[in-house]
Design an enzyme around this catalytic site. Structure first.
Site, PDB file in Angstrom:
ATOM      1  N   GLY A 217      12.424  -7.568 169.396  1.00 44.58           N
ATOM      2  CA  GLY A 217      13.427  -8.589 167.635  1.00 44.58           C
ATOM      3  C   GLY A 217      11.655  -9.431 168.682  1.00 44.58           C
ATOM      4  O   GLY A 217      10.928 -10.247 169.494  1.00 44.58           O
ATOM      5  N   ILE A 218      12.170 -10.161 167.083  1.00 45.30           N
ATOM      6  CA  ILE A 218      11.291 -11.720 167.367  1.00 45.30           C
ATOM      7  C   ILE A 218      12.459 -12.426 167.255  1.00 45.30           C
ATOM      8  O   ILE A 218      13.689 -12.549 167.765  1.00 45.30           O
ATOM      9  CB  ILE A 218      10.834 -11.882 165.453  1.00 45.30           C
ATOM     10  CG1 ILE A 218       9.431 -13.201 165.729  1.00 45.30           C
ATOM     11  CG2 ILE A 218      12.128 -13.004 164.625  1.00 45.30           C
ATOM     12  CD1 ILE A 218       8.914 -13.350 164.844  1.00 45.30           C
ATOM     13  N   GLY A 219      11.572 -13.676 167.875  1.00 48.08           N
ATOM     14  CA  GLY A 219      12.821 -14.813 168.720  1.00 48.08           C
ATOM     15  C   GLY A 219      13.109 -15.286 170.385  1.00 48.08           C
ATOM     16  O   GLY A 219      12.186 -14.217 170.663  1.00 48.08           O
ATOM     17  N   GLY A 220      13.387 -16.115 170.707  1.00 49.47           N
ATOM     18  CA  GLY A 220      13.245 -16.831 171.673  1.00 49.47           C
ATOM     19  C   GLY A 220      13.752 -15.685 172.718  1.00 49.47           C
ATOM     20  O   GLY A 220      12.976 -15.592 173.692  1.00 49.47           O
ATOM     21  N   GLU A 242       9.786  -1.384 166.562  1.00 49.29           N
ATOM     22  CA  GLU A 242       9.269  -1.881 165.581  1.00 49.29           C
ATOM     23  C   GLU A 242       7.897  -3.499 165.002  1.00 49.29           C
ATOM     24  O   GLU A 242       6.629  -2.872 164.576  1.00 49.29           O
ATOM     25  CB  GLU A 242      10.322  -2.495 163.855  1.00 49.29           C
ATOM     26  CG  GLU A 242      10.279  -3.700 163.303  1.00 49.29           C
ATOM     27  CD  GLU A 242      11.676  -4.503 162.787  1.00 49.29           C
ATOM     28  OE1 GLU A 242      11.855  -2.978 162.874  1.00 49.29           O
ATOM     29  OE2 GLU A 242      10.999  -5.128 161.921  1.00 49.29           O
ATOM     30  N   ILE A 317      23.310 -13.823 163.757  1.00 45.91           N
ATOM     31  CA  ILE A 317      23.651 -15.070 163.535  1.00 45.91           C
ATOM     32  C   ILE A 317      25.604 -15.296 163.969  1.00 45.91           C
ATOM     33  O   ILE A 317      25.935 -16.329 164.544  1.00 45.91           O
ATOM     34  CB  ILE A 317      23.558 -14.905 161.489  1.00 45.91           C
ATOM     35  CG1 ILE A 317      22.125 -15.663 161.721  1.00 45.91           C
ATOM     36  CG2 ILE A 317      24.519 -16.919 161.600  1.00 45.91           C
ATOM     37  CD1 ILE A 317      21.172 -15.746 160.593  1.00 45.91           C
ATOM     38  N   GLY A 340      14.867  -4.266 160.477  1.00 43.02           N
ATOM     39  CA  GLY A 340      15.163  -3.121 161.638  1.00 43.02           C
ATOM     40  C   GLY A 340      16.444  -2.959 162.455  1.00 43.02           C
ATOM     41  O   GLY A 340      16.107  -2.473 163.728  1.00 43.02           O
ATOM     42  N   LYS A 366      24.896 -27.186 164.513  1.00 39.79           N
ATOM     43  CA  LYS A 366      25.624 -27.765 162.784  1.00 39.79           C
ATOM     44  C   LYS A 366      25.264 -29.474 163.178  1.00 39.79           C
ATOM     45  O   LYS A 366      26.393 -29.722 162.848  1.00 39.79           O
ATOM     46  CB  LYS A 366      26.098 -26.883 162.043  1.00 39.79           C
ATOM     47  CG  LYS A 366      26.006 -27.326 160.984  1.00 39.79           C
ATOM     48  CD  LYS A 366      25.550 -26.165 159.980  1.00 39.79           C
ATOM     49  CE  LYS A 366      25.253 -26.284 158.030  1.00 39.79           C
ATOM     50  NZ  LYS A 366      24.440 -25.932 157.588  1.00 39.79           N
TER      51      LYS A 366
HETATM   52  C1  LIG Z   1      10.579  -8.850 163.309  1.00 41.74           C
HETATM   53  C2  LIG Z   1      11.627  -8.547 164.449  1.00 41.74           C
HETATM   54  O1  LIG Z   1      13.277  -9.345 165.010  1.00 41.74           O
HETATM   55  S1  LIG Z   1      12.222  -6.483 164.235  1.00 41.74           S
HETATM   56  C3  LIG Z   1      13.936  -6.454 164.533  1.00 41.74           C
HETATM   57  C4  LIG Z   1      15.105  -6.017 163.781  1.00 41.74           C
HETATM   58  N1  LIG Z   1      15.673  -7.249 163.293  1.00 41.74           N
HETATM   59  C5  LIG Z   1      15.673  -7.951 162.659  1.00 41.74           C
HETATM   60  O2  LIG Z   1      16.600  -8.137 164.386  1.00 41.74           O
HETATM   61  C6  LIG Z   1      16.978  -8.690 161.912  1.00 41.74           C
HETATM   62  C7  LIG Z   1      17.761 -10.048 161.649  1.00 41.74           C
HETATM   63  N2  LIG Z   1      17.341 -10.298 162.931  1.00 41.74           N
HETATM   64  C8  LIG Z   1      16.879 -12.032 162.159  1.00 41.74           C
HETATM   65  O3  LIG Z   1      16.345 -12.140 160.827  1.00 41.74           O
HETATM   66  C9  LIG Z   1      16.404 -12.476 162.934  1.00 41.74           C
HETATM   67  O4  LIG Z   1      16.489 -12.266 164.418  1.00 41.74           O
HETATM   68  C10 LIG Z   1      17.685 -13.821 163.361  1.00 41.74           C
HETATM   69  C11 LIG Z   1      17.264 -14.581 161.773  1.00 41.74           C
HETATM   70  C12 LIG Z   1      19.009 -13.563 163.542  1.00 41.74           C
HETATM   71  C13 LIG Z   1      17.993 -15.394 164.227  1.00 41.74           C
HETATM   72  O5  LIG Z   1      16.093 -15.512 164.015  1.00 41.74           O
HETATM   73  P1  LIG Z   1      15.402 -16.431 165.078  1.00 41.74           P
HETATM   74  O6  LIG Z   1      13.885 -17.003 164.570  1.00 41.74           O
HETATM   75  O7  LIG Z   1      15.506 -16.807 166.428  1.00 41.74           O
HETATM   76  O8  LIG Z   1      16.336 -17.384 164.067  1.00 41.74           O
HETATM   77  P2  LIG Z   1      16.246 -19.675 164.866  1.00 41.74           P
HETATM   78  O9  LIG Z   1      17.160 -20.261 165.620  1.00 41.74           O
HETATM   79  O10 LIG Z   1      15.440 -19.883 164.250  1.00 41.74           O
HETATM   80  O11 LIG Z   1      17.301 -19.241 162.941  1.00 41.74           O
HETATM   81  C14 LIG Z   1      16.951 -19.147 161.718  1.00 41.74           C
HETATM   82  C15 LIG Z   1      18.025 -19.714 160.506  1.00 41.74           C
HETATM   83  O12 LIG Z   1      19.156 -19.287 160.949  1.00 41.74           O
HETATM   84  C16 LIG Z   1      20.272 -20.471 160.595  1.00 41.74           C
HETATM   85  N3  LIG Z   1      20.982 -20.225 161.576  1.00 41.74           N
HETATM   86  C17 LIG Z   1      21.381 -19.106 163.047  1.00 41.74           C
HETATM   87  N4  LIG Z   1      21.695 -19.004 163.426  1.00 41.74           N
HETATM   88  C18 LIG Z   1      23.136 -19.256 162.311  1.00 41.74           C
HETATM   89  C19 LIG Z   1      24.337 -19.441 162.588  1.00 41.74           C
HETATM   90  N5  LIG Z   1      25.756 -19.164 163.778  1.00 41.74           N
HETATM   91  N6  LIG Z   1      25.026 -20.387 161.689  1.00 41.74           N
HETATM   92  C20 LIG Z   1      24.395 -20.350 160.714  1.00 41.74           C
HETATM   93  N7  LIG Z   1      23.121 -20.519 160.520  1.00 41.74           N
HETATM   94  C21 LIG Z   1      22.487 -20.528 161.079  1.00 41.74           C
HETATM   95  C22 LIG Z   1      19.061 -21.308 161.166  1.00 41.74           C
HETATM   96  O13 LIG Z   1      19.352 -23.073 161.040  1.00 41.74           O
HETATM   97  C23 LIG Z   1      17.413 -21.334 160.711  1.00 41.74           C
HETATM   98  O14 LIG Z   1      17.757 -21.604 160.022  1.00 41.74           O
HETATM   99  P3  LIG Z   1      16.408 -23.063 159.360  1.00 41.74           P
HETATM  100  O15 LIG Z   1      15.344 -22.280 158.994  1.00 41.74           O
HETATM  101  O16 LIG Z   1      16.891 -23.083 157.119  1.00 41.74           O
HETATM  102  O17 LIG Z   1      16.847 -23.995 160.336  1.00 41.74           O
HETATM  103  C1  LIG Z   2      10.659  -6.407 157.797  1.00 36.98           C
HETATM  104  C2  LIG Z   2      11.520  -5.977 159.060  1.00 36.98           C
HETATM  105  C3  LIG Z   2      11.576  -7.495 159.432  1.00 36.98           C
HETATM  106  C4  LIG Z   2      13.033  -7.419 160.708  1.00 36.98           C
HETATM  107  O1  LIG Z   2      13.057  -6.180 161.233  1.00 36.98           O
HETATM  108  O2  LIG Z   2      13.050  -7.564 161.616  1.00 36.98           O
END
Ligand SMILES: CC(=O)SCCNC(=O)CCNC(=O)[C@H](O)C(C)(C)COP(=O)(O)OP(=O)(O)OC[C@H]1O[C@@H](n2cnc3c(N)ncnc32)[C@H](O)[C@@H]1OP(=O)(O)O
Ligand SMILES: CCCC(=O)O
Length: 442
Positions: A217-220, A242, A317, A340, A366
């Site tokens: 997926g995306i992210g660090g 994906e 999250i 996904g 936070k």
């Molecule tokens: C593209 C793909 O990933 S394909 C993979 C399949 N798809 C998925 O898994 C979809 C669901 N997952 C996701 O959307 C992401 O993986 C996430 C949101 C869980 C993590 O994404 P990251 O980009 O690493 O998150 P990041 O640390 O930048 O946090 C995103 C936001 O969530 C908030 N956040 C993160 N964790 C928490 C938490 N525990 N409580 C409250 N807010 C939170 C952050 O503050 C940030 O918000 P902001 O931009 O307003 O400050």
């Molecule tokens: C549109 C879907 C992107 C994701 O799975 O994170």
């Protein structure tokens, strides 16, 4: 055959093209790095003449002009299937609505339910056979076009030509209008993994083996795993993901990926979208090793499961003590979407030898406060992205646990063992209150 006559006949300015939009229409803007720019600007300029024009997009990587031009959302209603940081900030201000989805179902939503009056999609220049390529976001593009009353293409020579697969292109005969533009693709670097992300990745790495078929997926954190894979001595890995992520370029260039052990798309990398920096776009351009497909193929859990040893790695999250995973909201605040995650968690576990990993840092900062992501119950309003019975491995910087087949008290015990040490005692008390702690637990 030359298509230049037909091309010239359909070629108009963005201002001319958007005249087709009427009040009340549903307009699709494309997805990810492939969302229209010139057409968006031209449509925004028509604000005063239009009311209730509903826009759909996915993960905006630049703020839409229609939203900027209409800060009270009187003219344009902006809807999004999966929020980026830009989208969630618009949502916070009441300027963006979320549309829930299971990503593998998205083309079906278009074919079965969605109204599309005007589809606007960025594409590569026309080829000698009269086709325009959708670039690195095939996703639901063809389904959108099938459903749309009018199709307008925004041709841009900077878009990489992504070989498919299927449904990766559209013929000029199916198009109503063509506009030309020259914007640079959004450049989204992955960022170097943090120490904690690398620690989490180090728990996942031993679970990989030669011939594993990987989704990131995306992210660090997924990026950290990608970097470790690139530096490992794993062989004959496959990619069926994906998203094609930036670290996958390194995995291929270091010789880790051959796709030789794959069942589907043998020797190829199957994906449905990509964004990153120019390095990613250059890699994908005309690359016969890559096959882009619509998402109802790539993310179909039954297609995913046809490969053996599928490994899926995603973020979340927060998680409750029974293993319900929220990856898309902070309470009621929509952060992203289901995307996904469910598709790959379900599909990878179905694969022979497959494993799915949901990873997270144990805490979230936070302001000055450090909060545990492992909670007795999900924050009120939080959305369950991955059902607790679907969740396989959960990983933090304190370890890795398998939840499959575990009772609620075993789940609580496992999850508390990977929570931040400072919150473990409190979590045990909460688990007792919830009736999911046994006297025999540590
Ligand atoms: C593209 C793909 O990933 S394909 C993979 C399949 N798809 C998925 O898994 C979809 C669901 N997952 C996701 O959307 C992401 O993986 C996430 C949101 C869980 C993590 O994404 P990251 O980009 O690493 O998150 P990041 O640390 O930048 O946090 C995103 C936001 O969530 C908030 N956040 C993160 N964790 C928490 C938490 N525990 N409580 C409250 N807010 C939170 C952050 O503050 C940030 O918000 P902001 O931009 O307003 O400050
Ligand atoms: C549109 C879907 C992107 C994701 O799975 O994170």
């Amino acid at each position: 055959m030359s298509y230049s006559g037909e091309y010239q006949k359909k070629l108009v300015t963005p201002e001319e093209a958007v005249r087709v939009v009427k009040s009340g229409d549903w307009v699709d803007y494309g997805a990810f790095a492939g969302q229209v720019v010139a057409l968006d600007k031209a449509l925004a300029a028509r604000k005063e003449e239009l009311f209730d024009v509903k826009i759909r997009a996915v993960t905006a990587l630049r703020a839409p002009e229609v939203v900027k031009a209409d800060p009270e959302a009187k003219h344009f209603i902006y809807n999004n299937w999966h929020f980026s940081g830009i989208d969630r900030k618009l949502h916070d201000k009441g300027l963006c609505y979320h549309i829930p989805l299971l990503y593998h179902e998205l083309p079906g939503y278009y074919r079965r339910f969605a109204d599309v009056d005007v589809a606007m999609l960025p594409v590569t220049p026309i080829d000698e056979h009269g086709f325009f390529n959708f670039g690195p976001q095939v996703s639901h593009a063809k389904a959108t076009c099938e459903k749309s009353k009018v199709i307008i293409l925004e041709v841009n020579p900077n878009i990489p030509r992504c070989l498919g697969g299927k449904e990766e292109s559209i013929h000029i005969s199916q198009v109503d209008y063509i506009v030309e533009s020259n914007w640079t693709l959004p450049q989204i670097p992955s960022g170097a993994p943090t120490e904690i992300e690398s620690k989490i990745a180090s728990y996942i790495m031993p679970e990989l083996e030669d011939g594993s078929c990987i989704q990131l997926g995306i992210g660090g954190m997924p990026n950290a795993v990608g970097q470790m894979i690139a530096q490992s001595d794993l062989n004959n890995l496959g990619l069926h993901s994906e998203m094609f992520t930036e670290s996958m370029v390194d995995m291929v260039e270091s010789g880790r990926v051959t796709g030789a052990n794959k069942t589907t798309d043998r020797y190829k990398i199957a994906y449905t979208f990509a964004f990153g920096t120019q390095k990613t776009y250059n890699f994908l351009n005309n690359n016969p090793m890559c096959a882009i497909y619509p998402v109802d193929y790539v993310n179909d859990p039954f297609i995913i499961a046809q490969n053996e040893k599928v490994i899926s790695i995603n973020n979340c999250i927060e998680v409750d003590l029974t293993g319900q995973v929220c990856s898309e909201s902070s309470g009621t605040r929509q952060i992203s979407g289901t995307g996904g995650q469910f598709d790959f968690a379900f599909g990878s576990y179905r694969s022979k030898g497959g494993k799915s990993f949901i990873a997270m840092e144990s805490t979230f900062k936070k302001g000055d406060e450090l909060r545990s992501r492992i909670k007795p119950s999900l924050t009120p309003g939080a959305i369950v992205t991955t059902h607790r019975a679907i969740v396989h491995y959960l990983v933090t910087e304190y370890g890795i646990v398998n939840l499959k087949g575990k009772s609620t008290w075993e789940r609580a015990e496992a999850l508390i063992s990977i929570a931040h040490p400072n919150v473990r005692e409190d979590l045990i008390k909460e688990a007792e209150n919830l009736g999911i702690w046994r006297r025999s637990n540590k």
